[in-house]
Design an enzyme around this catalytic site. Structure first.
Site, short mmCIF file in Angstrom:
data_model
loop_
_atom_site.label_atom_id
_atom_site.label_comp_id
_atom_site.label_asym_id
_atom_site.label_seq_id
_atom_site.Cartn_x
_atom_site.Cartn_y
_atom_site.Cartn_z
CG ASP A 17 17.52 35.63 2.96
OD1 ASP A 17 16.51 35.83 3.64
OD2 ASP A 17 18.63 36.17 3.21
CD GLU A 211 13.09 42.00 4.21
OE1 GLU A 211 14.02 42.79 3.97
OE2 GLU A 211 13.06 41.27 5.22
#
Length: 465
Positions: A17, A211
């Protein structure tokens, strides 16, 4: 010789991430933190690494910047810290935005330096104190432009069966403008990226929002990177207005190389899984940061990066995943490389990594794993292809492979199009070396293909002159 390869952090480190930001001449990477061979996503505290913007070959560990138990809603540290983002506020301080596992709000921490020790600051909320909770507030991304602050977020798992969100409204990626205090909602939320429920007939159809938003302003345009409904790909959308009007731009990268040069899903070159990352410009070169999947489930993700190119019309073409990554050129065809820097690892039937329980423990497919402090390739069987892009091979006179396992066969060596050399493979309980002479011309893609019986493991390969 100073070089950097994918993954760009130490092989024992798992920071997916990744949000890259340049502050004060250094490139900082902020991400969640998986535990090697872990049991779920994001088990560890937030840590930070940074590199001199003039030398991306050396990354410095900055230490723990925020602990799970610092959040007053998580005093025992039992809830994981999901994907964060960091920005410098109008006041010159640094703000870390994050979410706790399955807590439907966005929290904020603050620090005087990018990689110092952050302190809890509060939650994103409306002026009357109500928490920002619409549209599943996960995966925050922040953009500060002069005195304006924009917070992007959203989770839309419309194709996943998550009991907690059964029946929930999932419109897609959203944005709010914040006040100068960095946590009070000034206006919004507005949906800017449609989920699969609302994507039909829009420019996003087929690549709707799932997302992982990440926002950058490039010239006069706002680029919103996100993970699509396919999970493995990072797409981008473009607008002249940070609060709306985004249109689909394309795919930037897939952690299975799906879509690159027309590659189909069934032809993926790595085990795939979720993806999350962002764009950054360092010394006039743009990069996309993303993560790859290791081991046999979705909980062991390592950060990677690739150079990307912005064309005059604002487009970004999809890039291939490589082993050379941030090196800004091929790796040298000399010395020893860990086998786990491969960018292709496939037996022709690579899976989507599961994120329910441990999963895949008994699965029979090649993967990157660890044991006794070593990281290596395992599950190599007949037909397994292992690829490295890009390496300057013309100077190499020979290749030595370090392997072990219950295998009897041949390891073919060459480029993607032509396997010209071979090494005999015999059963070996301990790490064993085997080598062959080679002669390459201008090839920069190195492939190993095993043919034979049994399974083997591969620790490294060495070039000799």
């Amino acid at each position: 010789m100073k070089q950097i390869c994918n993954p760009y952090l130490p092989l024992c480190e798992y920071i997916p991430d990744g949000e890259p930001h340049v502050f004060g001449g250094r490139l900082y990477i902020f991400g969640s933190h998986d535990r090697e061979n872990g049991d779920e996503f994001c088990e560890l505290d937030y840590v930070c690494y940074s590199a001199d913007a003039c030398d991306l070959t050396e990354w410095r560990y900055e230490g723990v910047i925020y602990r799970k138990d610092q959040d007053p809603d998580n005093p025992d540290g039992s809830l994981c810290l999901y994907a964060p983002d960091v920005c410098m506020g109008p006041d010159g301080r640094y703000y870390l935005y994050y979410c706790l596992k399955f807590c439907d709000f966005i929290s904020v921490a603050v620090c005087d330096t990018p990689s110092g020790r952050y302190e809890y600051y509060g939650k994103a909320a409306y002026p009357d104190g109500r928490l920002l909770s619409e549209n599943l507030p996960y995966d925050p991304a922040v953009l500060v432009e002069d005195d304006k602050v924009y917070l992007y977020y959203g989770f839309a798992p419309t194709t996943l069966q998550i009991p907690r969100y059964r029946g929930a409204e999932m419109p897609g990626g959203s944005v709010v403008e914040l006040e100068a205090d960095m946590r009070t909602v000034k206006r919004g939320p507005y949906v800017v990226l449609p989920s699969s429920v609302y994507g039909t007939g829009t420019s996003f159809e087929g690549h709707e929002y799932f997302e992982a938003p990440s926002i950058r302003k490039i010239g006069e345009l706002y680029y919103l990177v996100y993970s699509s409904v396919h999970a493995h790909e990072l797409c981008y959308a473009v607008s002249r207005d940070p609060m709306g009007g985004f249109v689909f731009g394309g795919v930037i990268v897939s952690n299975g190389d799906i879509g690159y040069e027309g590659r189909k899903t069934e032809d993926r070159l790595m085990a795939i899984g979720n993806n999350h990352g962002g764009l950054v410009c360092v010394k006039d070169q743009w990069y996309i940061f993303y993560h790859r999947h290791t081991h046999t489930n979705a909980y062991n993700r390592q950060g990677c990066a690739e150079p990307v190119f912005l064309y005059e019309n604002g487009r970004i073409e999809q890039v291939t995943i490589t082993s050379s990554g941030l090196n800004n050129g091929p790796l040298a065809g000399q010395g020893t490389y860990p086998a786990v820097i491969c960018c292709n690892l496939t037996d022709g039937h690579m899976p989507m990594m599961p994120s329910k329980g441990r999963g895949n423990e008994a699965a029979d497919f090649p993967n990157i794993t660890d044991r006794d402090g070593e990281r290596f390739l395992t599950g190599i069987k007949d037909g397994t292809r292992i690829g490295y892009k890009y390496i300057e091979l013309s100077a190499a006179a020979g290749i030595r492979v370090t392997y072990r396992g219950h295998a009897t066969g041949t390891l073919l060596i060459g480029s993607e199009k032509e396997l010209k050399f071979s090494i005999p493979i015999l059963p070996a309980e301990d790490w064993t070396d085997a080598e062959t002479e080679v002669r390459f011309a201008e090839e920069r893609e190195l492939y190993f293909v095993y043919q034979g019986a049994g399974h083997m493991e591969m620790l490294s390969f060495t070039f000799f002159q």
